[in-house]
Design a protein around this motif. Structure first.
Motif, PDB file in Angstrom:
ATOM      1  N   GLU A  43       0.582  -0.728  -0.445  1.00 54.90           N
ATOM      2  CA  GLU A  43      -0.173  -0.004   0.172  1.00 54.90           C
ATOM      3  C   GLU A  43       1.089   0.962  -0.054  1.00 54.90           C
ATOM      4  O   GLU A  43       0.551   2.288  -0.466  1.00 54.90           O
ATOM      5  CB  GLU A  43      -0.935  -0.144   0.808  1.00 54.90           C
ATOM      6  N   ALA A  44       2.525   1.121   1.188  1.00 55.28           N
ATOM      7  CA  ALA A  44       2.873   2.581   0.919  1.00 55.28           C
ATOM      8  C   ALA A  44       3.642   2.722  -0.452  1.00 55.28           C
ATOM      9  O   ALA A  44       3.963   3.440  -0.777  1.00 55.28           O
ATOM     10  CB  ALA A  44       2.986   2.516   2.276  1.00 55.28           C
ATOM     11  N   TYR A  45       4.632   1.252  -0.620  1.00 54.41           N
ATOM     12  CA  TYR A  45       5.331   0.959  -1.572  1.00 54.41           C
ATOM     13  C   TYR A  45       4.446   0.643  -2.572  1.00 54.41           C
ATOM     14  O   TYR A  45       4.959  -0.608  -2.964  1.00 54.41           O
ATOM     15  CB  TYR A  45       6.609   0.514  -1.285  1.00 54.41           C
ATOM     16  N   PRO A  46       3.812   1.142  -3.756  1.00 54.41           N
ATOM     17  CA  PRO A  46       2.843  -0.065  -4.718  1.00 54.41           C
ATOM     18  C   PRO A  46       4.949  -0.703  -5.799  1.00 54.41           C
ATOM     19  O   PRO A  46       4.413  -1.439  -6.110  1.00 54.41           O
ATOM     20  CB  PRO A  46       2.663   1.382  -6.049  1.00 54.41           C
ATOM     21  N   SER A  47       5.889  -0.417  -6.212  1.00 53.55           N
ATOM     22  CA  SER A  47       6.753  -0.560  -7.101  1.00 53.55           C
ATOM     23  C   SER A  47       7.287  -1.764  -6.389  1.00 53.55           C
ATOM     24  O   SER A  47       8.621  -2.278  -6.459  1.00 53.55           O
ATOM     25  CB  SER A  47       7.656   0.540  -7.640  1.00 53.55           C
ATOM     26  N   ALA A  48       7.551  -1.548  -4.889  1.00 48.72           N
ATOM     27  CA  ALA A  48       7.861  -2.898  -3.584  1.00 48.72           C
ATOM     28  C   ALA A  48       8.082  -4.389  -4.539  1.00 48.72           C
ATOM     29  O   ALA A  48       7.210  -4.460  -4.813  1.00 48.72           O
ATOM     30  CB  ALA A  48       8.044  -2.867  -2.744  1.00 48.72           C
ATOM     31  N   SER A  49       9.108  -5.153  -4.063  1.00 42.34           N
ATOM     32  CA  SER A  49       8.711  -6.250  -5.402  1.00 42.34           C
ATOM     33  C   SER A  49       9.578  -7.317  -3.758  1.00 42.34           C
ATOM     34  O   SER A  49       9.824  -6.695  -3.004  1.00 42.34           O
ATOM     35  CB  SER A  49       9.915  -6.402  -6.141  1.00 42.34           C
ATOM     36  N   PHE A  50       7.991  -8.700  -3.886  1.00 42.60           N
ATOM     37  CA  PHE A  50       8.668  -9.011  -2.462  1.00 42.60           C
ATOM     38  C   PHE A  50       9.096 -10.360  -3.154  1.00 42.60           C
ATOM     39  O   PHE A  50       8.544 -10.809  -4.624  1.00 42.60           O
ATOM     40  CB  PHE A  50       6.889  -9.874  -1.653  1.00 42.60           C
ATOM     41  N   LEU A  51      10.450 -11.436  -2.535  1.00 42.87           N
ATOM     42  CA  LEU A  51      10.621 -12.325  -2.341  1.00 42.87           C
ATOM     43  C   LEU A  51      10.739 -13.340  -1.657  1.00 42.87           C
ATOM     44  O   LEU A  51      10.122 -13.173  -0.458  1.00 42.87           O
ATOM     45  CB  LEU A  51      12.773 -11.544  -2.903  1.00 42.87           C
ATOM     46  N   ALA A  52      11.284 -14.265  -1.820  1.00 46.39           N
ATOM     47  CA  ALA A  52      11.467 -15.385  -0.873  1.00 46.39           C
ATOM     48  C   ALA A  52      11.773 -14.768   0.822  1.00 46.39           C
ATOM     49  O   ALA A  52      13.354 -14.289   0.367  1.00 46.39           O
ATOM     50  CB  ALA A  52      12.386 -16.323  -0.744  1.00 46.39           C
ATOM     51  N   ASN A  53      11.771 -15.371   1.799  1.00 46.91           N
ATOM     52  CA  ASN A  53      12.348 -15.544   3.258  1.00 46.91           C
ATOM     53  C   ASN A  53      11.976 -13.703   4.095  1.00 46.91           C
ATOM     54  O   ASN A  53      13.164 -13.592   3.997  1.00 46.91           O
ATOM     55  CB  ASN A  53      13.576 -15.678   3.202  1.00 46.91           C
ATOM     56  N   ASN A  54      11.031 -13.154   3.104  1.00 46.54           N
ATOM     57  CA  ASN A  54      10.884 -12.112   4.446  1.00 46.54           C
ATOM     58  C   ASN A  54      11.298 -10.611   3.380  1.00 46.54           C
ATOM     59  O   ASN A  54      11.634  -9.944   3.510  1.00 46.54           O
ATOM     60  CB  ASN A  54      10.155 -11.906   5.107  1.00 46.54           C
ATOM     61  N   ARG A  55      12.221 -11.623   1.823  1.00 46.48           N
ATOM     62  CA  ARG A  55      12.777 -10.122   1.391  1.00 46.48           C
ATOM     63  C   ARG A  55      11.506  -9.190   0.359  1.00 46.48           C
ATOM     64  O   ARG A  55      11.325  -9.535   0.082  1.00 46.48           O
ATOM     65  CB  ARG A  55      13.805 -10.538   0.501  1.00 46.48           C
ATOM     66  N   ILE A  56      12.482  -7.698   0.561  1.00 41.19           N
ATOM     67  CA  ILE A  56      11.538  -7.038  -0.341  1.00 41.19           C
ATOM     68  C   ILE A  56      12.486  -5.876  -1.314  1.00 41.19           C
ATOM     69  O   ILE A  56      13.352  -5.387  -0.240  1.00 41.19           O
ATOM     70  CB  ILE A  56      10.613  -5.442   0.983  1.00 41.19           C
ATOM     71  N   PHE A  58      13.195  -2.150  -2.735  1.00 41.54           N
ATOM     72  CA  PHE A  58      12.894  -1.334  -3.060  1.00 41.54           C
ATOM     73  C   PHE A  58      13.364  -0.425  -3.780  1.00 41.54           C
ATOM     74  O   PHE A  58      14.403  -0.509  -4.409  1.00 41.54           O
ATOM     75  CB  PHE A  58      12.793  -0.058  -1.984  1.00 41.54           C
ATOM     76  N   ASN A  59      12.805   0.370  -5.037  1.00 37.45           N
ATOM     77  CA  ASN A  59      12.837   0.931  -6.077  1.00 37.45           C
ATOM     78  C   ASN A  59      13.328   2.724  -5.072  1.00 37.45           C
ATOM     79  O   ASN A  59      12.461   3.321  -4.956  1.00 37.45           O
ATOM     80  CB  ASN A  59      11.810   0.824  -7.574  1.00 37.45           C
ATOM     81  N   ILE A  60      14.711   2.451  -5.871  1.00 39.27           N
ATOM     82  CA  ILE A  60      14.750   4.450  -5.568  1.00 39.27           C
ATOM     83  C   ILE A  60      15.270   4.789  -6.483  1.00 39.27           C
ATOM     84  O   ILE A  60      15.583   4.771  -7.255  1.00 39.27           O
ATOM     85  CB  ILE A  60      16.373   3.452  -4.419  1.00 39.27           C
ATOM     86  N   LYS A  61      14.923   6.229  -6.124  1.00 41.87           N
ATOM     87  CA  LYS A  61      15.108   7.739  -7.320  1.00 41.87           C
ATOM     88  C   LYS A  61      15.273   7.177  -8.319  1.00 41.87           C
ATOM     89  O   LYS A  61      15.917   6.927  -9.217  1.00 41.87           O
ATOM     90  CB  LYS A  61      16.160   7.209  -6.803  1.00 41.87           C
ATOM     91  N   GLY A  62      13.096   7.207  -8.462  1.00 41.38           N
ATOM     92  CA  GLY A  62      12.878   6.440  -9.740  1.00 41.38           C
ATOM     93  C   GLY A  62      13.831   5.026 -10.449  1.00 41.38           C
ATOM     94  O   GLY A  62      13.911   4.902 -11.845  1.00 41.38           O
TER      95      GLY A  62
END
Length: 97
Positions: A43-56, A58-62
């Protein structure tokens, strides 16, 4: 959330000054958050990608930079696992770092 290893972010924005404001904003937002699951992050970061083992990822600066964290929702902790350029990200295994 308690964030482990802010120094990694500081060291990175020292080398990549154009990432400083966005990394500081991510840190403050995450520090104030009380995420209980991936849906709240999405919800806060729509472009975030979720990986195995609760890894996320985040895209930073476009999407110039990538930030990988590991989250423990029960303990409200976030571990910074990687921050780097898109090219550096392409050379690692994001599921294992």
């Amino acid at each position: 959330m308690r964030i482990i290893a802010k120094k990694i972010l500081r060291d990175f924005w020292t080398k990549h000054a154009n990432s400083e404001q966005q990394l500081k904003a991510w840190f403050q937002e995450t520090h104030k958050a009380k995420w209980t699951g991936p849906h709240e992050i999405k919800e806060a970061y729509p472009s975030a990608s979720f990986l195995a083992n609760n890894r996320i990822v985040f895209n930073i600066k476009g999407n110039s930079y990538r930030l990988i964290v590991r989250v423990n929702y029960d303990y409200q902790m976030v571990w910074i696992r990687f921050i780097g350029t898109h090219a550096e990200y392409d050379k690692i295994n994001a599921n294992k770092i």
